[in-house]
Design an enzyme around this catalytic site. Sequence first.
Site: not given
Length: 311
Positions: A112, A236, A266
């Site tokens: 990520c 994020h 996500n």
Amino acid sequence: MNAGIIGTGHYVPEKVLTNFDLEKMVETNDEWIRTRTGIEERRIAEDHIDTSHMAYEAALSALKEANLSAEDLDMILVATVTPDTPFPSVACMLQDRLGAKKVAAMDLSAACSGFMYGIITAKQFIETGAYKNILVVGVEKLSKITDWTDRNTCVLFGDGAGAAVVGPVSDGKGILSFELGADGSGGKYLYQDKDYLSMNGREVFKFAVRQMPESSVNVVEKIGYNKEDVDYLIPHQANIRIMEAARERLGIPEEKMAMSVKKYGNTSAASIPIALSEGVKEGKIQEDDLVVLVGFGGGLTWGAVALKWGK
Ligand code: UT7
């Protein structure tokens, strides 16, 4: 020579999977998912839409916003943990499909945090004068490594792509500071086990609520600003509770933080560049704004930048 972001773009697949759809697949419910994560729905790529396809769409849009053509690129970096194939890289597929001369192209693996690793790598090539325009894409087709019978993970993730062209900008603008880090001892908390993604959610949560606020403050203080000076925060997009921890630590109001986790879940390496591209298109990011991008992820890895928006 300062490096900054001179164009952004994103692409998400059409198919929407809501929390209510997931209620029919695993033992979960909309209320649990919304209150624990902030997610309401996510996008899922159909079989024929691969990672390189999403990367291509996002890249075209970023080039357009930068007013550049593929021939102007000197390098292509793609951050992904879900490439079409282990090799050739998605970056090479993109170089060919875009018709970007025979420029350098490679994939980056930092889960990520991949987009953060990508833009900070691009910054080094530009500031040394080696290259001028670098395309950085964060893209994931996480649905193909999701165990759709595991409620601990399948409610969290989605597919999509975001892209940025990093290029030279005038003095005082662009990426003014950065921080990158890794702690491999935490690799066991988030990894791919044979076919599927596996996660110890509580451990990743603990790491993230500590690291994201700390890195956000660090990049701002490195350039002599106060944390309250931040005009727009793009954390994020993994979990609204983790994002709130970063926002509260900076002491900035809700409307100054990107919030796309609700509709996309996500999307790993794609989450920050998607939110960035949306922020630009919706006018939330203006010339001379102090923008902080901050990510964390598997590895464990993390990265943050403070940048002054504009060319
Ligand atoms: O990009 C980086 C990727 N990863 C992350 O960012 C993940 C970071 N971690 C998190 O976001 C959170 O830890 C989760 C959202 C994954 C979980 O939230 P939590 O508040 O830490 O919940 P928990 O793991 O402590 O689980 C609480 C309860 C458990 O039941 P018991 O043991 O208390 O009876 C779980 O079994 O919730 C249960 N549970 C669910 N219930 C309904 C776990 N998943 C679900 C679900 N639906 N989908």
